[in-house]
Design a protein around this motif. Sequence first.
Motif, PDB file in Angstrom:
ATOM      1  N   LYS A 125      11.667   4.545  -4.343  1.00  0.00           N
ATOM      2  CA  LYS A 125      10.677   3.527  -3.812  1.00  0.00           C
ATOM      3  C   LYS A 125       9.378   2.860  -3.676  1.00  0.00           C
ATOM      4  N   LYS A 126       9.689   2.011  -3.615  1.00  0.00           N
ATOM      5  CA  LYS A 126       9.858   0.750  -2.885  1.00  0.00           C
ATOM      6  C   LYS A 126      10.086   1.165  -1.550  1.00  0.00           C
ATOM      7  N   PHE A 127      10.984   1.505  -1.065  1.00  0.00           N
ATOM      8  CA  PHE A 127      10.963   1.292   0.155  1.00  0.00           C
ATOM      9  C   PHE A 127      10.039   2.853   0.933  1.00  0.00           C
ATOM     10  N   TYR A 128       9.599   3.656   0.044  1.00  0.00           N
ATOM     11  CA  TYR A 128       9.070   5.190   0.518  1.00  0.00           C
ATOM     12  C   TYR A 128       7.356   4.267   1.063  1.00  0.00           C
ATOM     13  N   ASN A 129       6.862   3.197  -0.318  1.00  0.00           N
ATOM     14  CA  ASN A 129       5.878   3.173  -0.306  1.00  0.00           C
ATOM     15  C   ASN A 129       5.507   1.997   1.069  1.00  0.00           C
ATOM     16  N   LEU A 130       6.298   0.971   1.220  1.00  0.00           N
ATOM     17  CA  LEU A 130       6.292  -0.211   2.234  1.00  0.00           C
ATOM     18  C   LEU A 130       6.278   0.844   3.850  1.00  0.00           C
ATOM     19  N   LEU A 131       6.759   2.015   3.884  1.00  0.00           N
ATOM     20  CA  LEU A 131       6.740   2.762   4.879  1.00  0.00           C
ATOM     21  C   LEU A 131       5.621   3.438   4.565  1.00  0.00           C
ATOM     22  N   GLU A 132       5.147   4.052   3.849  1.00  0.00           N
ATOM     23  CA  GLU A 132       3.879   4.609   3.999  1.00  0.00           C
ATOM     24  C   GLU A 132       2.876   3.648   4.865  1.00  0.00           C
ATOM     25  N   ASP A 133       3.176   2.510   3.761  1.00  0.00           N
ATOM     26  CA  ASP A 133       1.388   1.296   4.231  1.00  0.00           C
ATOM     27  C   ASP A 133       1.853   0.638   5.252  1.00  0.00           C
ATOM     28  N   ALA A 134       3.163   0.845   6.293  1.00  0.00           N
ATOM     29  CA  ALA A 134       3.067   0.150   7.693  1.00  0.00           C
ATOM     30  C   ALA A 134       2.853   1.459   8.680  1.00  0.00           C
ATOM     31  N   LYS A 135       2.588   2.693   8.692  1.00  0.00           N
ATOM     32  CA  LYS A 135       2.313   3.184   9.112  1.00  0.00           C
ATOM     33  C   LYS A 135       0.565   3.602   9.277  1.00  0.00           C
ATOM     34  N   MET A 179     -16.318  -5.045   6.617  1.00  0.00           N
ATOM     35  CA  MET A 179     -16.161  -3.719   7.025  1.00  0.00           C
ATOM     36  C   MET A 179     -14.917  -2.780   6.228  1.00  0.00           C
ATOM     37  N   PRO A 180     -15.422  -1.636   5.753  1.00  0.00           N
ATOM     38  CA  PRO A 180     -15.440  -0.960   4.906  1.00  0.00           C
ATOM     39  C   PRO A 180     -14.572  -0.262   5.564  1.00  0.00           C
ATOM     40  N   GLN A 181     -13.955  -0.434   7.104  1.00  0.00           N
ATOM     41  CA  GLN A 181     -13.434   1.266   7.072  1.00  0.00           C
ATOM     42  C   GLN A 181     -11.800   0.108   6.800  1.00  0.00           C
ATOM     43  N   LEU A 182     -11.741  -1.297   6.618  1.00  0.00           N
ATOM     44  CA  LEU A 182     -10.557  -2.100   7.143  1.00  0.00           C
ATOM     45  C   LEU A 182      -9.848  -1.929   5.614  1.00  0.00           C
ATOM     46  N   ASN A 183      -8.618  -1.278   6.156  1.00  0.00           N
ATOM     47  CA  ASN A 183      -7.367  -0.429   4.998  1.00  0.00           C
ATOM     48  C   ASN A 183      -6.579  -2.075   4.844  1.00  0.00           C
ATOM     49  N   ILE A 184      -7.314  -2.776   4.137  1.00  0.00           N
ATOM     50  CA  ILE A 184      -6.794  -4.054   3.367  1.00  0.00           C
ATOM     51  C   ILE A 184      -6.729  -3.719   1.367  1.00  0.00           C
ATOM     52  N   PRO A 185      -5.495  -4.534   0.714  1.00  0.00           N
ATOM     53  CA  PRO A 185      -5.566  -4.176  -0.812  1.00  0.00           C
ATOM     54  C   PRO A 185      -6.975  -5.125  -1.123  1.00  0.00           C
ATOM     55  N   ASP A 186      -7.035  -4.402  -2.144  1.00  0.00           N
ATOM     56  CA  ASP A 186      -8.463  -5.169  -3.141  1.00  0.00           C
ATOM     57  C   ASP A 186      -8.288  -6.428  -3.476  1.00  0.00           C
ATOM     58  N   SER A 187      -7.212  -6.938  -3.981  1.00  0.00           N
ATOM     59  CA  SER A 187      -7.140  -7.509  -4.768  1.00  0.00           C
ATOM     60  C   SER A 187      -5.791  -9.016  -4.432  1.00  0.00           C
ATOM     61  N   LEU A 188      -5.801  -9.673  -5.230  1.00  0.00           N
ATOM     62  CA  LEU A 188      -4.933 -10.065  -4.734  1.00  0.00           C
ATOM     63  C   LEU A 188      -3.013 -10.438  -5.477  1.00  0.00           C
ATOM     64  N   ASN A 189      -3.105  -9.734  -6.746  1.00  0.00           N
ATOM     65  CA  ASN A 189      -1.869  -9.239  -7.252  1.00  0.00           C
ATOM     66  C   ASN A 189      -1.154  -7.735  -6.773  1.00  0.00           C
ATOM     67  N   LYS A 190      -2.305  -7.151  -5.879  1.00  0.00           N
ATOM     68  CA  LYS A 190      -1.738  -5.798  -5.363  1.00  0.00           C
ATOM     69  C   LYS A 190      -1.146  -6.723  -3.787  1.00  0.00           C
ATOM     70  N   THR A 191      -1.844  -7.248  -3.337  1.00  0.00           N
ATOM     71  CA  THR A 191      -1.265  -8.131  -2.208  1.00  0.00           C
ATOM     72  C   THR A 191       0.106  -8.748  -2.627  1.00  0.00           C
ATOM     73  N   ARG A 192       0.346  -9.567  -3.901  1.00  0.00           N
ATOM     74  CA  ARG A 192       1.498  -9.737  -4.185  1.00  0.00           C
ATOM     75  C   ARG A 192       2.583  -8.839  -4.465  1.00  0.00           C
ATOM     76  N   GLY A 193       1.996  -7.942  -4.875  1.00  0.00           N
ATOM     77  CA  GLY A 193       2.681  -6.777  -5.230  1.00  0.00           C
ATOM     78  C   GLY A 193       3.438  -5.796  -3.937  1.00  0.00           C
ATOM     79  N   MET A 194       3.193  -6.091  -3.087  1.00  0.00           N
ATOM     80  CA  MET A 194       3.928  -5.465  -1.621  1.00  0.00           C
ATOM     81  C   MET A 194       4.103  -6.553  -1.111  1.00  0.00           C
TER      82      MET A 194
END
Length: 315
Positions: A125-135, A179-194
């Motif tokens: 699950k982690k691999f596929y989620n990160l793979l999706e984010d990497a694309k 930059m509303p089109q910027l595709n980044i996490p919206d919080s530190l918690n989600k960033t730390r999750g990645m």
Amino acid sequence: MDKAWMKLPRYSPEYINGVEVFLNYAYTKGNPQGVEILCPCAKCHNAFWRTRAVVLDHLIGYGFEKGYDVWVRHGEGLINLMDLNGDMDDREDAIDDIDGLLYEQFRDVAQEENGVGEGPNEDAKKFYNLLEDAKQELYPGCKNFTKLSFTIRLYLLKCLHGWSNASFNALLVLLRESMPQLNIPDSLNKTRGMIRDLGLDYKKIDACPNDCMLYWKDHENDTSCHVCGAPRWIENVEGDRQLEENKKAYKISGKVLRHFPLIPRLQRLFLCSKTAGSLRWHEEERSKDGKLRHPADGEAWKDFDKCHPNFANDS
């Protein structure tokens, strides 16, 4: 720009002249803060602002931080430098190899796709989620960053420069608003999750405020230090009142140890094909002519191998 002088003895005239070249470059091409620039010496690690005279003394006394061949914090760009050198190996090292990072970290999962191995479901699950984010592109048309690579780089800056959690969250909000089109996490918690899914997390362990003990293993549920008697939790009258009103148990530790487990990190180093060879070099490629060239040639290393032969047999 020729930087061969960086490998010369630090007190040689050529090296000192080269440092002057660096300082001139940093003050004209870089982003100095008044009369100060970030000191790239092996002691300051680009973390402290110093005057020109201090930076000169540090670079002669301590030398440049290891690996700081590209002066990215003093006005030099990665792309321009690579074009000047024409070095394909350096070009490959300078680019964020996110695909390689994910493959090395989740090799079992990647091999399972080809019917080679069997990877755990959670890792899959982690691999596929990160793979999706990497694309995913950082923004439409972006070629230099993906969502994952930019998030990792942003979190790295937070760690290097000591940004507070509140400032990091505020930065994310500002970036998304501007930059509303910027595709980044919206919080530190989600960033730390990645970051956590990449296997770069740490474990928090409560400690005695006087450094007597850790609340770990048999003492994990203790409420006071068994050496000095200091309480484990911080007393907060205002907080206690709020807890009574909310009927919600939340306690603040007097001191917290952040533990970076060694074994998982060693496992990740051996997972990576580029570092695994270096980790085995002392046994497989070291010159064994009886001369003291490496810690493995020392008596302490040899005594350890004698005490733990099974460990020593597997490089």
